[in-house]
Design a protein around this motif. Structure first.
Motif, PDB file in Angstrom:
ATOM      1  N   ILE A 193      48.351  33.889  36.027  1.00  0.00           N
ATOM      2  CA  ILE A 193      48.897  35.127  36.603  1.00  0.00           C
ATOM      3  C   ILE A 193      49.811  35.797  35.583  1.00  0.00           C
ATOM      4  CG2 ILE A 193      48.728  34.399  39.012  1.00  0.00           C
ATOM      5  CD1 ILE A 193      51.647  33.574  38.935  1.00  0.00           C
ATOM      6  N   ALA A 194      49.848  37.123  35.618  1.00  0.00           N
ATOM      7  CA  ALA A 194      50.688  37.881  34.685  1.00  0.00           C
ATOM      8  C   ALA A 194      50.641  39.350  35.045  1.00  0.00           C
ATOM      9  CB  ALA A 194      50.222  37.683  33.240  1.00  0.00           C
ATOM     10  N   HIS A 195      51.502  40.132  34.388  1.00  0.00           N
ATOM     11  CA  HIS A 195      51.425  41.588  34.460  1.00  0.00           C
ATOM     12  C   HIS A 195      50.183  42.036  33.696  1.00  0.00           C
ATOM     13  CE1 HIS A 195      53.296  45.542  35.076  1.00  0.00           C
ATOM     14  NE2 HIS A 195      52.798  45.863  33.887  1.00  0.00           N
ATOM     15  N   ILE A 196      49.703  43.233  33.999  1.00  0.00           N
ATOM     16  CA  ILE A 196      48.505  43.747  33.346  1.00  0.00           C
ATOM     17  C   ILE A 196      48.721  43.837  31.827  1.00  0.00           C
ATOM     18  CG2 ILE A 196      49.164  46.185  33.636  1.00  0.00           C
ATOM     19  CD1 ILE A 196      46.174  46.746  34.213  1.00  0.00           C
ATOM     20  N   ASP A 197      47.702  43.443  31.062  1.00  0.00           N
ATOM     21  CA  ASP A 197      47.680  43.539  29.599  1.00  0.00           C
ATOM     22  C   ASP A 197      48.678  42.597  28.924  1.00  0.00           C
ATOM     23  OD1 ASP A 197      46.466  44.590  27.327  1.00  0.00           O
ATOM     24  OD2 ASP A 197      48.054  46.057  27.009  1.00  0.00           O
ATOM     25  N   GLY A 256      39.071  47.336  30.028  1.00  0.00           N
ATOM     26  CA  GLY A 256      39.945  46.324  29.452  1.00  0.00           C
ATOM     27  C   GLY A 256      40.860  45.657  30.458  1.00  0.00           C
ATOM     28  N   ILE A 257      40.453  45.636  31.737  1.00  0.00           N
ATOM     29  CA  ILE A 257      41.272  45.018  32.776  1.00  0.00           C
ATOM     30  C   ILE A 257      40.415  44.041  33.576  1.00  0.00           C
ATOM     31  CG2 ILE A 257      42.818  46.997  33.010  1.00  0.00           C
ATOM     32  CD1 ILE A 257      41.267  47.795  35.532  1.00  0.00           C
ATOM     33  N   THR A 258      41.085  43.099  34.242  1.00  0.00           N
ATOM     34  CA  THR A 258      40.397  42.189  35.149  1.00  0.00           C
ATOM     35  C   THR A 258      40.457  42.780  36.555  1.00  0.00           C
ATOM     36  OG1 THR A 258      40.984  40.273  33.799  1.00  0.00           O
ATOM     37  CG2 THR A 258      40.346  39.845  36.070  1.00  0.00           C
ATOM     38  N   ILE A 259      39.280  42.880  37.184  1.00  0.00           N
ATOM     39  CA  ILE A 259      39.186  43.448  38.528  1.00  0.00           C
ATOM     40  C   ILE A 259      38.974  42.345  39.560  1.00  0.00           C
ATOM     41  CG2 ILE A 259      37.781  44.932  40.014  1.00  0.00           C
ATOM     42  CD1 ILE A 259      37.179  46.601  37.470  1.00  0.00           C
ATOM     43  N   LYS A 260      38.095  41.395  39.231  1.00  0.00           N
ATOM     44  CA  LYS A 260      37.803  40.278  40.130  1.00  0.00           C
ATOM     45  C   LYS A 260      38.338  38.982  39.547  1.00  0.00           C
ATOM     46  CE  LYS A 260      35.515  39.577  43.176  1.00  0.00           C
ATOM     47  NZ  LYS A 260      35.985  39.297  44.562  1.00  0.00           N
ATOM     48  N   ALA A 261      38.939  38.141  40.384  1.00  0.00           N
ATOM     49  CA  ALA A 261      39.343  36.810  39.948  1.00  0.00           C
ATOM     50  C   ALA A 261      38.096  35.988  39.630  1.00  0.00           C
ATOM     51  CB  ALA A 261      40.168  36.124  41.048  1.00  0.00           C
ATOM     52  N   SER A 262      38.125  35.241  38.514  1.00  0.00           N
ATOM     53  CA  SER A 262      36.965  34.471  38.070  1.00  0.00           C
ATOM     54  C   SER A 262      37.334  32.998  37.973  1.00  0.00           C
ATOM     55  CB  SER A 262      36.471  34.969  36.705  1.00  0.00           C
ATOM     56  OG  SER A 262      36.155  36.337  36.759  1.00  0.00           O
ATOM     57  N   ALA A 263      36.540  32.141  38.623  1.00  0.00           N
ATOM     58  CA  ALA A 263      36.794  30.697  38.611  1.00  0.00           C
ATOM     59  C   ALA A 263      35.909  30.016  37.571  1.00  0.00           C
ATOM     60  CB  ALA A 263      36.523  30.102  39.993  1.00  0.00           C
ATOM     61  N   VAL A 264      36.417  28.927  36.972  1.00  0.00           N
ATOM     62  CA  VAL A 264      35.640  28.175  35.983  1.00  0.00           C
ATOM     63  C   VAL A 264      36.125  26.729  35.983  1.00  0.00           C
ATOM     64  CG1 VAL A 264      37.210  28.743  34.086  1.00  0.00           C
ATOM     65  CG2 VAL A 264      34.847  28.164  33.568  1.00  0.00           C
ATOM     66  N   ILE A 299      41.470  29.780  37.537  1.00  0.00           N
ATOM     67  CA  ILE A 299      41.061  31.116  37.971  1.00  0.00           C
ATOM     68  C   ILE A 299      41.832  32.150  37.158  1.00  0.00           C
ATOM     69  CG2 ILE A 299      40.899  32.711  39.923  1.00  0.00           C
ATOM     70  CD1 ILE A 299      40.936  30.309  41.798  1.00  0.00           C
ATOM     71  N   ASP A 300      41.107  33.053  36.495  1.00  0.00           N
ATOM     72  CA  ASP A 300      41.718  34.176  35.794  1.00  0.00           C
ATOM     73  C   ASP A 300      41.845  35.321  36.796  1.00  0.00           C
ATOM     74  OD1 ASP A 300      42.613  35.996  33.925  1.00  0.00           O
ATOM     75  OD2 ASP A 300      40.609  36.511  33.213  1.00  0.00           O
ATOM     76  N   THR A 301      43.071  35.801  37.020  1.00  0.00           N
ATOM     77  CA  THR A 301      43.322  36.782  38.082  1.00  0.00           C
ATOM     78  C   THR A 301      43.630  38.164  37.503  1.00  0.00           C
ATOM     79  OG1 THR A 301      45.707  36.361  38.161  1.00  0.00           O
ATOM     80  CG2 THR A 301      44.298  34.961  39.527  1.00  0.00           C
ATOM     81  N   PRO A 302      43.480  39.220  38.306  1.00  0.00           N
ATOM     82  CA  PRO A 302      43.873  40.567  37.858  1.00  0.00           C
ATOM     83  C   PRO A 302      45.390  40.693  37.740  1.00  0.00           C
ATOM     84  CG  PRO A 302      42.389  40.657  39.764  1.00  0.00           C
ATOM     85  CD  PRO A 302      42.852  39.245  39.633  1.00  0.00           C
ATOM     86  N   GLU A 320      57.898  41.983  33.269  1.00  0.00           N
ATOM     87  CA  GLU A 320      57.521  43.279  33.828  1.00  0.00           C
ATOM     88  C   GLU A 320      57.499  43.192  35.349  1.00  0.00           C
ATOM     89  OE1 GLU A 320      57.495  45.628  31.813  1.00  0.00           O
ATOM     90  OE2 GLU A 320      56.224  45.367  30.063  1.00  0.00           O
ATOM     91  N   ALA A 321      57.200  44.327  35.993  1.00  0.00           N
ATOM     92  CA  ALA A 321      57.268  44.390  37.460  1.00  0.00           C
ATOM     93  C   ALA A 321      56.326  43.395  38.128  1.00  0.00           C
ATOM     94  CB  ALA A 321      56.967  45.811  37.922  1.00  0.00           C
TER      95      ALA A 321
END
Length: 603
Positions: A9-13, A50-58, A74-77, A107-108
Motif C-alpha cells: 500500500i502507498a500513495h499514488i506514484d 501509469g497507475i494501478t486500477i485493479k488490485a493484483s494477487a500473486v 497483492i499490489d493495490t491502487p 502524503e495524504a
C-alpha cells in the motif's frame, strides 16, 4: 510450508508496482527476459496512465534461512478513488508493506492507507523507496513517518525498486516479521471471494482466499450467499500467470477457480465458498458495502443498443463491484443506466473500460452527488420523510421540500508552506469551513477543511495540483449531510427543459453558475437553421439567457438594385421559414454539452 499473506500500500506514484516487479524477479517468479514494467498491471489502461486500477494477487516461493516460504501478495491502487480495492485487499492479508517515496515523504493517501491497515489489525513493515534519487532524504522521511504515523524510524527498510537495492532485506523482513495465517486445513471449508472476472469460454473465474479447510478439482462447492452449487473443473494460483494445480489449495493460500459458472449473478464479491457435502456453519463476515458518492447516466450512442450496453455493464460490474447501476430513461437520450462511483477518476476509468472491453458507444451525462431531501406536509409523518436523490430531476416540487442537505467531506491537504494562502482562498470560494492546520515538517503542513462534496468532484484536485506546483496531495472521507440553501436549476434549450442538464446549486451562486453554464453551452452546441434560445431557470423564474444565432442564407444576393420591397419580401419569407423550423426542429446536443455543467463558474 510457511505462508505469508500481505499487500503493498502507498500513495499514488510512490513505486508500489515497481517494487512488486523487483520482488517477482528476486524470487525467480519472473525471469529477466520476461520482466517488464508494471508486470501485475495487465490492463492497457493501467499502462497508458501509469497507475494501478485493479488490485493484483500473486503467489511466489522464497527460501529464507533454509526454510521454504510461500509469499502471497497483492499490489493495490494508490488513488483515493480506489480505496475500496485497498480495503478489500487488507481483509485478505495478515500484513502490509507501507511504501513511502524517499523524496516526496508522507502524503495524504499514505496516512489514509496506514490507518486502514492499523484498523484491520495488520502488521506493518515501513519501506522508504526510491533512495537512489538525487533528492532522496531517507533518514528525514523515516523520522517524518515516526512523527506522523507513530511507526518507529528504526523499523524502516530503505530500498530502491528501480535498482533492486534493499529487496533482499525486505523479503527477509516479510518472512521474519509478518505472522502466518491463522486458518486450519482440518476445519470446515471457508473461502472468501475477493475478486472475479468473466471469460467468454470458461465463464466466471473466481479469485478466493482460503480461510479454513481446502479445495481441489472435483469438489462440489456452494456459494453461501446465493445457495447455488457448482463443480470445480479447474483450480490454480497466480505465479504471476494463472497456473493450474493438481494438489489441493489449503488454508492460508490464495488462488482462482473455474466452476462452470455462466450466470453473473451467481458470484458476489465478499461471498463465502464452502463444500456442498460438508458446509461451514456460517459464512465469513465479507466486505463492507462501498458508498458511492458520484453519480452519472450512461446512454448508448451510435450503433450501440441498450441490451449491448447492459451486457457490457454486467460483465464489468463482476470485475469491479464498487460501482452500482440501475436502469433509467431520459426524454432527450432514451433508455440508459444511472451509475454510482466512488469518485471522478473511478467514473472516468469505468467509462473507458466499458468502451474498450465492452466495445460499446456511450453518451455520459455530467456527474452529480447524493442529496438528502426532507419533505413537508403529510409525508413528514411517515418513514419517507427523508429521501435520498442522485439525480436533480428527481427533486420534488419546492412546496413539498422542508430542507435539502448536501454531503460534506473532511478533506486533508498536505502542502508546501508557501502555498497555504492560495489553498485557503480556493477552499473559501468552494464554501469550505476551516478546521485546523498542523506542521508536518519545516517545509510542509497539513491543512484540514470541511467542504461540500459537489464542490470538489470536478476540478478541485487539478487546481490543488496547479497551486502547489504538483507537490500538494489530498485525501477525503464523507462526514455526513448538512442543510444549506440549495435549489434546482433547470436548463431550457429551445424552450424545452433538458433533465440531463439540470443541476442543484447553492442559491447565492445560482446566477453566476447559470450565466457561466449557458456561455459554455453556447460554445458547445452547433448552430442550426433556426435560432436556439438557451435559458437557466429556477422554478418559473428565468435567471439567465443566451441565444445561438441561426445559420442564414443571403436570400437578397440575387437582387441587383430595384424596389426595396422585393428584398423585404424575400427576408419576410425567410423569417417565416425559420419560425416554422423552430417549432418543429430538434436540437442536436453533443456529448461535450452535457459535461459543461461541471464548470464551477469561479475561475
Amino acid at each position: 510450508m510457511n505462508i505469508r499473506n500481505f499487500c503493498i500500500i502507498a500513495h499514488i506514484d510512490h513505486g508500489k508496482s515497481t517494487l512488486a516487479d523487483r520482488m517477482l524477479q528476486f524470487t525467480g517468479a519472473v525471469t529477466d527476459r520476461e520482466a517488464r514494467e508494471q508486470t501485475l498491471d495487465d490492463m492497457d489502461l493501467e499502462r497508458e496512465r501509469g497507475i494501478t486500477i485493479k488490485a493484483s494477487a500473486v503467489s511466489v516461493k522464497h527460501v529464507h534461512n533454509g526454510d521454504d516460504f510461500l509469499l502471497n501478495f497483492i499490489d493495490t491502487p494508490g488513488h483515493v478513488d480506489f480505496h475500496y480495492e485497498v480495503s478489500r485487499a487488507l481483509l485478505a492479508c495478515e500484513g502490509a508493506i507501507l511504501v513511502v517515496d524517499a523524496s516526496q515523504g508522507v502524503e495524504a493517501q499514505t496516512v489514509a492507507n496506514a490507518y486502514m491497515a492499523i484498523e484491520a489489525d495488520l502488521e506493518i513493515i515501513p519501506v522508504i523507496n526510491k533512495i537512489d534519487l538525487p533528492s532522496a532524504r531517507p533518514e528525514e522521511i523515516a523520522l517524518e513517518m515516526e512523527q506522523t504515523l507513530g511507526i518507529p524510524a528504526d523499523d524502516c527498510i530503505f530500498t530502491s525498486a528501480k535498482t533492486g537495492q534493499g529487496i533482499g532485506e525486505l523479503l527477509a523482513a516479510i518472512c521474519d516479521r509478518l505472522p502466518g495465517p491463522k486458518g486450519k486445513t482440518e476445519a470446515k471449508t471457508q473461502a472468501l471471494i475477493f475478486d472475479s472476472e468473466y471469460d467468454d469460454y470458461r465463464g466466471v473465474i473466481t479469485y478466493f482466499r482460503m480461510m479454513n479447510g481446502k479445495l481441489q478439482v472435483g469438489d462440489r462447492i456452494r456459494m453461501m450467499g446465493t445457495g447455488r452449487v457448482f463443480p470445480i473443473v479447474d483450480i490454480g494460483k497466480f505465479t504471476p500467470k494463472m497456473t493450474s494445480y493438481k494438489q489441493p489449495i489449503e488454508a492460508g493460500e490464495v488462488g482462482y477457480m473455474v466452476a462452470n459458472i455462466k450466470t453473473l449473478d451467481d458470484v458476489n464479491i465478499g461471498d463465502t465458498i464452502t463444500r456442498d457435502t460438508d458446509p461451514a456453519p456460517e459464512p465469513l463476515p465479507g466486505y463492507r458495502e462501498p458508498q458511492q458518492m458520484v453519480f452519472c447516466d450512461f446512454y448508448p450512442s451510435g450503433d450501440t443498443k441498450f441490451d449491448e450496453l447492459r451486457d457490457a455493464i454486467d460483465r464489468l460490474h463482476l470485475n469491479d463491484a464498487s460501482f452500482t447501476y440501475q436502469p433509467t430513461s431520459s426524454e432527450a437520450l432514451g433508455f440508459g443506466f444511472r451509475c454510482g462511483f466512488l469518485g471522478m477518476l473511478h467514473m472516468d476509468i469505468i467509462q473507458e473500460r466499458l468502451e474498450r472491453e465492452g466495445n460499446v458507444g456511450i453518451v455520459q451525462t455530467a456527474p452529480t452527488v447524493t442529496y438528502e431531501v426532507v419533505k413537508t406536509g403529510a409525508a413528514s409523518q411517515n418513514s419517507e420523510r427523508v429521501m435520498q436523490i442522485t439525480n436533480p430531476s428527481d427533486l420534488p416540487d419546492p412546496s413539498q421540500i422542508a430542507e435539502v442537505r448536501e454531503p460534506i467531506v473532511d478533506i486533508e491537504i498536505i502542502t508546501p508552506n508557501d502555498c497555504i494562502g492560495d489553498l485557503m482562498r480556493l477552499c473559501e470560494t468552494r464554501r469550505g469551513q476551516y478546521v485546523s492546520q498542523t506542521y508536518l515538517s519545516d517545509s510542509r503542513q497539513i491543512l484540514k477543511y470541511e467542504l461540500p462534496l459537489a464542490e470538489i468532484i470536478f476540478d478541485f484536485y487539478d487546481k490543488l495540483k496547479s497551486i502547489t506546483r504538483g507537490y500538494g496531495t489530498m485525501d477525503y472521507n464523507i462526514k455526513g449531510f448538512r442543510k444549506d440553501s440549495l435549489v434546482k436549476m433547470d436548463i431550457l434549450i429551445n424552450g424545452t427543459p433538458v433533465d440531463a442538464l439540470s443541476v442543484i446549486v447553492h442559491k447565492d451562486k445560482a446566477d453566476l453558475r447559470g450565466r457561466s453554464l449557458l456561455k459554455r453551452l453556447k460554445e458547445e452546441i452547433d448552430r442550426h437553421m433556426f435560432e436556439i434560445p438557451l435559458q437557466a431557470a429556477i422554478g418559473g423564474k428565468i435567471i439567465a439567457r443566451e441565444s445561438i444565432k441561426a445559420m442564414r442564407k443571403n436570400v437578397t444576393a440575387k437582387c441587383y438594385g430595384g424596389d426595396v420591397s422585393r428584398k423585404r419580401k424575400l427576408l419576410e419569407k425567410q423569417k417565416k421559414g425559420k419560425e416554422r423550423m423552430k417549432r418543429i426542429g430538434t436540437v442536436d446536443i453533443p456529448q461535450e454539452a452535457f459535461m459543461a455543467v461541471l464548470d464551477p463558474g469561479d475561475s
